[in-house]
Design a protein around this motif. Structure first.
Motif, PDB file in Angstrom:
ATOM      1  N   SER A 415     -50.576  -4.100  40.537  1.00  0.00           N
ATOM      2  CA  SER A 415     -51.767  -4.077  39.442  1.00  0.00           C
ATOM      3  C   SER A 415     -52.181  -2.745  39.638  1.00  0.00           C
ATOM      4  N   ALA A 416     -52.370  -1.841  40.656  1.00  0.00           N
ATOM      5  CA  ALA A 416     -52.808  -0.546  40.699  1.00  0.00           C
ATOM      6  C   ALA A 416     -51.770   0.146  39.846  1.00  0.00           C
ATOM      7  N   PHE A 417     -50.403   0.116  39.597  1.00  0.00           N
ATOM      8  CA  PHE A 417     -49.399   0.775  38.974  1.00  0.00           C
ATOM      9  C   PHE A 417     -49.598   0.751  37.508  1.00  0.00           C
ATOM     10  N   VAL A 418     -49.729  -0.623  37.068  1.00  0.00           N
ATOM     11  CA  VAL A 418     -49.733  -0.960  35.571  1.00  0.00           C
ATOM     12  C   VAL A 418     -51.264  -0.370  35.166  1.00  0.00           C
ATOM     13  N   THR A 419     -52.294  -0.468  36.012  1.00  0.00           N
ATOM     14  CA  THR A 419     -53.849  -0.012  35.716  1.00  0.00           C
ATOM     15  C   THR A 419     -53.743   1.671  35.453  1.00  0.00           C
ATOM     16  N   PHE A 420     -52.911   2.202  36.482  1.00  0.00           N
ATOM     17  CA  PHE A 420     -52.805   3.816  36.388  1.00  0.00           C
ATOM     18  C   PHE A 420     -52.279   3.985  35.110  1.00  0.00           C
ATOM     19  N   PHE A 421     -51.060   3.561  34.272  1.00  0.00           N
ATOM     20  CA  PHE A 421     -50.501   3.874  33.213  1.00  0.00           C
ATOM     21  C   PHE A 421     -51.128   3.026  32.042  1.00  0.00           C
ATOM     22  N   LYS A 422     -52.398   2.489  32.209  1.00  0.00           N
ATOM     23  CA  LYS A 422     -53.123   1.837  31.199  1.00  0.00           C
ATOM     24  C   LYS A 422     -52.408   0.890  30.346  1.00  0.00           C
ATOM     25  N   VAL A 423     -51.528  -0.116  30.891  1.00  0.00           N
ATOM     26  CA  VAL A 423     -51.264  -1.209  30.514  1.00  0.00           C
ATOM     27  C   VAL A 423     -51.888  -2.281  29.732  1.00  0.00           C
ATOM     28  N   ARG A 424     -51.743  -2.440  28.638  1.00  0.00           N
ATOM     29  CA  ARG A 424     -52.782  -3.264  28.182  1.00  0.00           C
ATOM     30  C   ARG A 424     -51.821  -4.396  27.218  1.00  0.00           C
ATOM     31  N   ALA A 425     -52.454  -5.729  26.990  1.00  0.00           N
ATOM     32  CA  ALA A 425     -51.758  -6.660  26.179  1.00  0.00           C
ATOM     33  C   ALA A 425     -52.667  -6.885  25.013  1.00  0.00           C
ATOM     34  N   VAL A 426     -51.807  -6.894  23.731  1.00  0.00           N
ATOM     35  CA  VAL A 426     -52.496  -7.117  22.582  1.00  0.00           C
ATOM     36  C   VAL A 426     -52.276  -8.522  22.155  1.00  0.00           C
ATOM     37  N   ALA A 427     -52.014  -9.394  22.923  1.00  0.00           N
ATOM     38  CA  ALA A 427     -51.875 -10.843  22.888  1.00  0.00           C
ATOM     39  C   ALA A 427     -52.106 -11.674  24.014  1.00  0.00           C
ATOM     40  N   LEU A 428     -52.139 -13.026  23.958  1.00  0.00           N
ATOM     41  CA  LEU A 428     -52.233 -13.635  25.008  1.00  0.00           C
ATOM     42  C   LEU A 428     -50.980 -14.664  24.961  1.00  0.00           C
ATOM     43  N   GLY A 429     -50.570 -14.928  26.105  1.00  0.00           N
ATOM     44  CA  GLY A 429     -49.206 -15.598  26.369  1.00  0.00           C
ATOM     45  C   GLY A 429     -48.943 -16.198  27.743  1.00  0.00           C
ATOM     46  N   ALA A 430     -47.802 -16.359  27.984  1.00  0.00           N
ATOM     47  CA  ALA A 430     -47.223 -16.573  29.324  1.00  0.00           C
ATOM     48  C   ALA A 430     -47.288 -15.292  30.162  1.00  0.00           C
ATOM     49  N   ALA A 431     -48.314 -15.443  31.393  1.00  0.00           N
ATOM     50  CA  ALA A 431     -48.650 -14.083  32.100  1.00  0.00           C
ATOM     51  C   ALA A 431     -47.411 -14.192  33.010  1.00  0.00           C
ATOM     52  N   GLY A 432     -46.319 -13.703  32.807  1.00  0.00           N
ATOM     53  CA  GLY A 432     -44.973 -13.343  33.612  1.00  0.00           C
ATOM     54  C   GLY A 432     -43.932 -12.833  33.058  1.00  0.00           C
ATOM     55  N   LEU A 433     -42.834 -13.072  33.134  1.00  0.00           N
ATOM     56  CA  LEU A 433     -41.443 -12.338  32.642  1.00  0.00           C
ATOM     57  C   LEU A 433     -41.754 -12.707  31.256  1.00  0.00           C
TER      58      LEU A 433
END
Length: 482
Positions: A415-433
């Motif tokens: 979570s720290a990694f994806v936050t550092f690189f500003k990863v964001r979702a533009v849609a809601l869906g299955a939170a996983g693979l």
């Protein structure tokens, strides 16, 4: 054991029929509301081969039996208890009465937003598909798929129209669901939502620019100036207005004669609520909603990867309490205003947490010699990787503790990694693979790397902690023997 014997054994283990207030089942679980959960004989439940796991949440005690078994056990169970068969909604309502006010609020939001999630997810995933078609450098250097294949440009435009509909007309969906939840006529709620996004109003997405240019249209009525601004993509204004609509309607029905009810009640309900929406409720809640969203985004931008890591660490404990249901409202607002907010940062963190639970559970599958635990871990581990974590959490990681620790540490780092690189979702869906399609195209690589980090850390840390746990238990037995 046949199904009646299993039902009888379960009933004895949960404190007898006098301890059961309500019972229902879903695809895999018995969902029970008990008078006193302290009467549960957990050891007796765990000794039953058919029981794959148990957990308590939202005022319900749930027993995982598996598809095809749960419905066969449920029938003799309700006969033994002496109650009628119930729906999961009825059991949820019964369980909610046992919850504290905060959890009741969370359940309220869940009741409103869960029914409309399919529409939001469908629109969001279509938006993700459109982004895949239009993003430059994702598949072809310096070009998008549209640039390379101009013949599919109109296909992308059509998909974009389909994708935006659920968010442009979001107040209609929320108005319908909210008014129904509070006991009003759901179709009046939908009509109120339609009023709030009527084409004659200034589109909400253009409000900021119009305000700066001093070109906000208005009605001038009896000395009042009322802004003619829509509520596209908003959540709080339509929630508040729909609640007021439901209360006005139900109170009017009590005082208006039945002969005039069908004529006057809908008329007055919509008229009064509509006026209140545009004069008072809408402007106030729009400002509150904007402040809340801006605050969430500010917190995310300010705390950076440290805040993301902390949130990733505590995401599963939040899920255990059921508080994560309240995130639906926040995520809906973030995704509906993606141009302003950049999308949802909650979704990637939830994904990191879910795949960590899956990896830790599969590590247990690899090392355990217990046939029952191996069976539970195999199915629930794969399920968690795909975004459904309850069986893994309550059936494996929480029960054994060491995989739970491995999973939340893996989740925190990823979570720290994806936050550092500003990863964001533009849609809601299955939170996983499968969540890859929901992510901003430019961030997909970082999202995949983040999942890899989460899986690797959770998996190997669980193996390490398992060895330590085994040594500790062996040492304890040697001490007892001495």
């Amino acid at each position: 054991m046949n199904h009646k014997e299993i039902a009888h054994a379960i009933l004895n283990a949960i404190g007898g029929k006098e301890n059961v207030s309500a019972a229902a089942h879903c695809a895999t679980r018995l969902r029970l509301v008990l008078q006193n959960e302290e009467k549960i004989d957990q050891a007796a439940l765990n000794s039953l081969d058919v029981v794959k796991g148990t957990f308590s949440t939202a005022g319900q005690f749930q027993i995982i039996l598996g598809a095809g078994i749960v419905n066969e056990v449920y029938k003799p169970l309700v006969n033994l208890v002496g109650i009628t068969e119930m729906s999961t909604c009825q059991v949820k309502s019964a369980g909610a009465k046992k919850q504290n006010p905060l959890l009741q609020l969370v359940k309220l939001l869940s009741d409103i937003f869960v029914p409309i999630i399919p529409a939001i997810v469908a629109g969001g995933l279509l938006m993700g598909l459109n982004n895949l078609l239009t993003a430059k450098d994702l598949f072809i250097h310096g070009k998008s798929l549209i640039d390379a294949n101009p013949g599919i440009a109109d296909l992308a435009a059509m998909i974009n129209t389909f994708a935006n509909a659920a968010f442009v007309f979001l107040p209609v969906l929320i108005g319908f669901s909210t008014t129904k939840r509070f006991g009003g006529n759901a179709f009046l709620g939908a009509a109120l939502g339609m009023i709030m996004v009527h084409p004659d109003l200034l589109n909400a997405y253009g409000y900021g620019a119009a305000l700066v240019a001093h070109k906000v249209p208005a009605w001038h009525i009896l000395g009042l100036t009322i802004e003619k601004v829509g509520y596209q993509g908003t959540v709080l204004p339509v929630l508040a207005s729909s609640f007021i609509l439901a209360k006005i309607e139900t109170n009017l029905r009590r005082v208006i004669p039945s002969s005039l009810d069908n004529l006057l009640t809908p008329l007055l309900s919509i008229l009064i609520t509509g006026v209140l929406t545009f004069t008072l409720v809408g402007p106030l809640t729009r400002s509150a909603g904007n402040l809340f969203t801006d605050g969430i985004v500010w917190l995310y931008n300010t705390t950076g990867f440290v805040g993301g890591g902390i949130f990733g660490l505590f995401y599963v404990p939040i899920v255990i309490t059921g508080m994560h249901q309240s995130f639906i409202a926040v995520e809906t607002q973030l995704v509906a205003n993606v141009a302003k907010t950049g999308g949802s940062f909650l979704f990637p963190i939830a994904s990191m947490s879910n795949v960590a639970q899956g990896a830790a559970t599969l590590a247990v599958f690899l090392i355990t010699k217990d046939k029952k635990m191996k069976s539970i871990a195999s199915a629930s581990g794969i399920s968690a990787l795909l975004g459904i974590t309850e069986p893994a959490m309550f059936g494996v990681t929480l029960k054994l503790k060491y995989p739970f620790i491995g999973a939340i540490i893996g989740s925190a780092v990823a979570s720290a990694f994806v936050t550092f690189f500003k990863v964001r979702a533009v849609a809601l869906g299955a939170a996983g693979l499968p969540g890859i399609i929901s992510i901003k195209p430019a961030s997909i690589v970082y999202y995949v790397i983040g999942m890899g980090i989460s899986i690797v850390i959770a998996f190997f840390l669980t193996l390490v902690l398992a060895k330590r746990d085994a040594k500790k238990n062996t040492h304890g037995l040697e001490k007892k023997a001495a």
